[in-house]
Design a protein around this motif. Structure first.
Motif, mmCIF file in Angstrom:
data_model
loop_
_atom_site.group_PDB
_atom_site.id
_atom_site.type_symbol
_atom_site.label_atom_id
_atom_site.label_comp_id
_atom_site.label_asym_id
_atom_site.label_seq_id
_atom_site.Cartn_x
_atom_site.Cartn_y
_atom_site.Cartn_z
ATOM 1 N N ASP A 70 0.814 -1.214 0.000
ATOM 2 C CA ASP A 70 0.000 0.000 0.000
ATOM 3 C C ASP A 70 0.850 1.269 0.000
ATOM 4 O O ASP A 70 0.423 2.304 -0.518
ATOM 5 C CB ASP A 70 -0.918 0.022 1.224
ATOM 6 N N VAL A 71 2.046 1.190 0.591
ATOM 7 C CA VAL A 71 2.927 2.357 0.681
ATOM 8 C C VAL A 71 4.346 1.938 0.335
ATOM 9 O O VAL A 71 4.870 0.960 0.889
ATOM 10 C CB VAL A 71 2.899 2.980 2.094
ATOM 11 N N ILE A 72 4.969 2.662 -0.579
ATOM 12 C CA ILE A 72 6.355 2.402 -0.989
ATOM 13 C C ILE A 72 7.136 3.692 -0.808
ATOM 14 O O ILE A 72 6.637 4.775 -1.140
ATOM 15 C CB ILE A 72 6.426 1.952 -2.463
ATOM 16 N N VAL A 73 8.363 3.587 -0.309
ATOM 17 C CA VAL A 73 9.198 4.771 -0.132
ATOM 18 C C VAL A 73 10.545 4.563 -0.805
ATOM 19 O O VAL A 73 11.058 3.441 -0.868
ATOM 20 C CB VAL A 73 9.416 5.092 1.367
ATOM 21 N N ALA A 74 11.101 5.645 -1.347
ATOM 22 C CA ALA A 74 12.441 5.614 -1.939
ATOM 23 C C ALA A 74 13.198 6.862 -1.503
ATOM 24 O O ALA A 74 12.626 7.956 -1.504
ATOM 25 C CB ALA A 74 12.365 5.559 -3.458
ATOM 26 N N PRO A 75 14.476 6.727 -1.151
ATOM 27 C CA PRO A 75 15.277 7.899 -0.770
ATOM 28 C C PRO A 75 15.821 8.612 -2.004
ATOM 29 O O PRO A 75 17.008 8.870 -2.124
ATOM 30 C CB PRO A 75 16.396 7.278 0.080
ATOM 31 N N SER A 76 14.916 8.913 -2.945
ATOM 32 C CA SER A 76 15.331 9.521 -4.207
ATOM 33 C C SER A 76 14.146 10.173 -4.903
ATOM 34 O O SER A 76 13.247 9.475 -5.389
ATOM 35 C CB SER A 76 15.946 8.460 -5.128
ATOM 36 N N GLY A 77 14.162 11.505 -4.982
ATOM 37 C CA GLY A 77 13.133 12.201 -5.733
ATOM 38 C C GLY A 77 13.201 11.886 -7.205
ATOM 39 O O GLY A 77 12.186 11.837 -7.899
ATOM 40 N N SER A 78 14.392 11.643 -7.705
ATOM 41 C CA SER A 78 14.594 11.339 -9.111
ATOM 42 C C SER A 78 13.923 10.031 -9.501
ATOM 43 O O SER A 78 13.193 9.959 -10.495
ATOM 44 C CB SER A 78 16.096 11.274 -9.405
ATOM 45 N N CYS A 79 14.145 8.984 -8.723
ATOM 46 C CA CYS A 79 13.551 7.689 -9.032
ATOM 47 C C CYS A 79 12.041 7.711 -8.845
ATOM 48 O O CYS A 79 11.305 7.122 -9.641
ATOM 49 C CB CYS A 79 14.181 6.600 -8.173
ATOM 50 N N VAL A 80 11.583 8.388 -7.802
ATOM 51 C CA VAL A 80 10.142 8.498 -7.595
ATOM 52 C C VAL A 80 9.501 9.251 -8.752
ATOM 53 O O VAL A 80 8.418 8.890 -9.233
ATOM 54 C CB VAL A 80 9.829 9.186 -6.249
ATOM 55 N N GLY A 81 10.170 10.272 -9.250
ATOM 56 C CA GLY A 81 9.670 10.995 -10.403
ATOM 57 C C GLY A 81 9.532 10.100 -11.615
ATOM 58 O O GLY A 81 8.549 10.170 -12.360
ATOM 59 N N SER A 82 10.513 9.244 -11.828
ATOM 60 C CA SER A 82 10.456 8.309 -12.955
ATOM 61 C C SER A 82 9.306 7.325 -12.790
ATOM 62 O O SER A 82 8.555 7.059 -13.735
ATOM 63 C CB SER A 82 11.777 7.539 -13.066
ATOM 64 N N ILE A 83 9.158 6.797 -11.595
ATOM 65 C CA ILE A 83 8.110 5.811 -11.330
ATOM 66 C C ILE A 83 6.722 6.418 -11.538
ATOM 67 O O ILE A 83 5.845 5.811 -12.145
ATOM 68 C CB ILE A 83 8.257 5.260 -9.894
ATOM 69 N N ARG A 84 6.541 7.629 -11.082
ATOM 70 C CA ARG A 84 5.221 8.261 -11.180
ATOM 71 C C ARG A 84 4.903 8.787 -12.576
ATOM 72 O O ARG A 84 3.766 8.705 -13.032
ATOM 73 C CB ARG A 84 5.148 9.443 -10.203
ATOM 74 N N HIS A 85 5.891 9.348 -13.241
ATOM 75 C CA HIS A 85 5.620 10.082 -14.472
ATOM 76 C C HIS A 85 6.107 9.396 -15.750
ATOM 77 O O HIS A 85 5.723 9.804 -16.848
ATOM 78 C CB HIS A 85 6.239 11.482 -14.384
ATOM 79 N N GLN A 86 6.943 8.369 -15.616
ATOM 80 C CA GLN A 86 7.461 7.710 -16.815
ATOM 81 C C GLN A 86 6.954 6.290 -16.994
ATOM 82 O O GLN A 86 6.766 5.839 -18.129
ATOM 83 C CB GLN A 86 8.998 7.701 -16.792
ATOM 84 N N HIS A 87 6.737 5.567 -15.895
ATOM 85 C CA HIS A 87 6.384 4.154 -16.005
ATOM 86 C C HIS A 87 5.111 3.927 -16.817
ATOM 87 O O HIS A 87 5.079 3.110 -17.739
ATOM 88 C CB HIS A 87 6.239 3.535 -14.614
ATOM 89 N N SER A 88 4.064 4.647 -16.472
ATOM 90 C CA SER A 88 2.812 4.485 -17.193
ATOM 91 C C SER A 88 2.952 4.894 -18.658
ATOM 92 O O SER A 88 2.416 4.240 -19.562
ATOM 93 C CB SER A 88 1.711 5.312 -16.520
ATOM 94 N N LEU A 89 3.714 5.958 -18.896
ATOM 95 C CA LEU A 89 3.942 6.440 -20.258
ATOM 96 C C LEU A 89 4.703 5.408 -21.090
ATOM 97 O O LEU A 89 4.358 5.142 -22.250
ATOM 98 C CB LEU A 89 4.712 7.752 -20.218
ATOM 99 N N VAL A 90 5.738 4.831 -20.503
ATOM 100 C CA VAL A 90 6.522 3.809 -21.209
ATOM 101 C C VAL A 90 5.636 2.626 -21.584
ATOM 102 O O VAL A 90 5.648 2.146 -22.724
ATOM 103 C CB VAL A 90 7.705 3.338 -20.337
ATOM 104 N N ALA A 91 4.854 2.147 -20.624
ATOM 105 C CA ALA A 91 3.977 1.004 -20.879
ATOM 106 C C ALA A 91 2.967 1.328 -21.977
ATOM 107 O O ALA A 91 2.728 0.522 -22.886
ATOM 108 C CB ALA A 91 3.264 0.602 -19.598
#
Length: 241
Positions: A70-91
């Protein structure tokens, strides 16, 4: 709360203390942290250099591994940005509509550390103590892509013994930008020189940020110039007692 940790490649290979500090901090606050061993790279490097189809297996891996939490955390704004804004787009661009919907859902449950603390857990005073003069560099992806705003500063202001000093031209990029620093080395070096001048001007002992990548770039420059200023990940400061 049960929280899954996405450690990120840089933390796993070069800056493990950032990931370890994230775990210590959240456990100190009373939460259970789990580390799924099947995790891998978020694929940001592939996407940013134009290799979306090569990033697709990594998007699939992330969704598969973290969909159950339910909750995932990463010590990286860069990676979180990719996960939120690029993953769906890539798929979506690769014709994987079902995956795109799942990626968007998992991305909405993925948080950068300061976001998790302030927005989800509702805490600004994490009980940290760090008796040093510190300046904060807001990394580009955390600032402009996931918009963490002043959350890291609010957390730092509550750290006992910490003297927080404002970084001149704080919102200017440090020049790293992943492969940008390799493909445009001279421009990157010029941007880094400006950032180093700003950091040194603060008289800080420590420069902190929420991304190991930027800290690697800035830290390398500070060491080469023998400034005596150290770089420390935000998670490590917040985990200090």
């Amino acid at each position: 709360m049960r929280i899954a940790l996405f450690a990120t490649c840089l933390a796993d290979t070069l800056f493990p203390e950032a990931a370890k500090a994230t775990v210590r901090l959240l456990e100190r606050l009373g939460h259970e942290v789990v580390f799924p061993f099947e995790q891998s790279c978020c694929g940001q490097m592939h996407v940013n250099t134009g290799y979306q189809r090569d990033a697709l297996p990594l998007v699939k891996r992330y969704v598969s591994v973290f969909d159950r939490y339910d909750v995932i955390v990463a010590p990286s704004g860069s990676c979180v940005g990719s996960i939120r804004h690029q993953h769906s787009l890539v798929a979506s661009n690769c014709g994987e509509r079902g995956l795109a919907a799942r990626a968007q859902d998992v991305g909405s449950r993925t948080y950068e550390l300061s976001e998790l603390l302030v927005d989800v857990l509702g805490v600004e005073d994490v009980g940290a103590r760090y008796p040093h003069r510190v300046t904060y560099h807001p990394t580009c992806h955390s600032l402009r892509m996931i918009r963490v705003g002043d959350k890291p500063l609010r957390l730092l202001r509550q750290v006992r013994g910490l003297e927080l000093v404002e970084l001149p031209a704080a919102e200017q990029c440090c020049g790293f930008g992943g492969t940008f620093a390799l493909k445009n080395a001279e421009t990157s070096a010029a941007m880094l020189a400006d950032k180093l001048t700003s950091v040194v001007a603060t008289g800080a002992e420590v420069c902190t940020a929420g991304d190991a990548s930027c800290l690697m770039h800035i830290g390398g420059g500070l060491r080469r110039k023998e400034t005596g200023v150290r770089t420390v990940h935000l998670a490590e400061i917040l985990a200090s007692t």
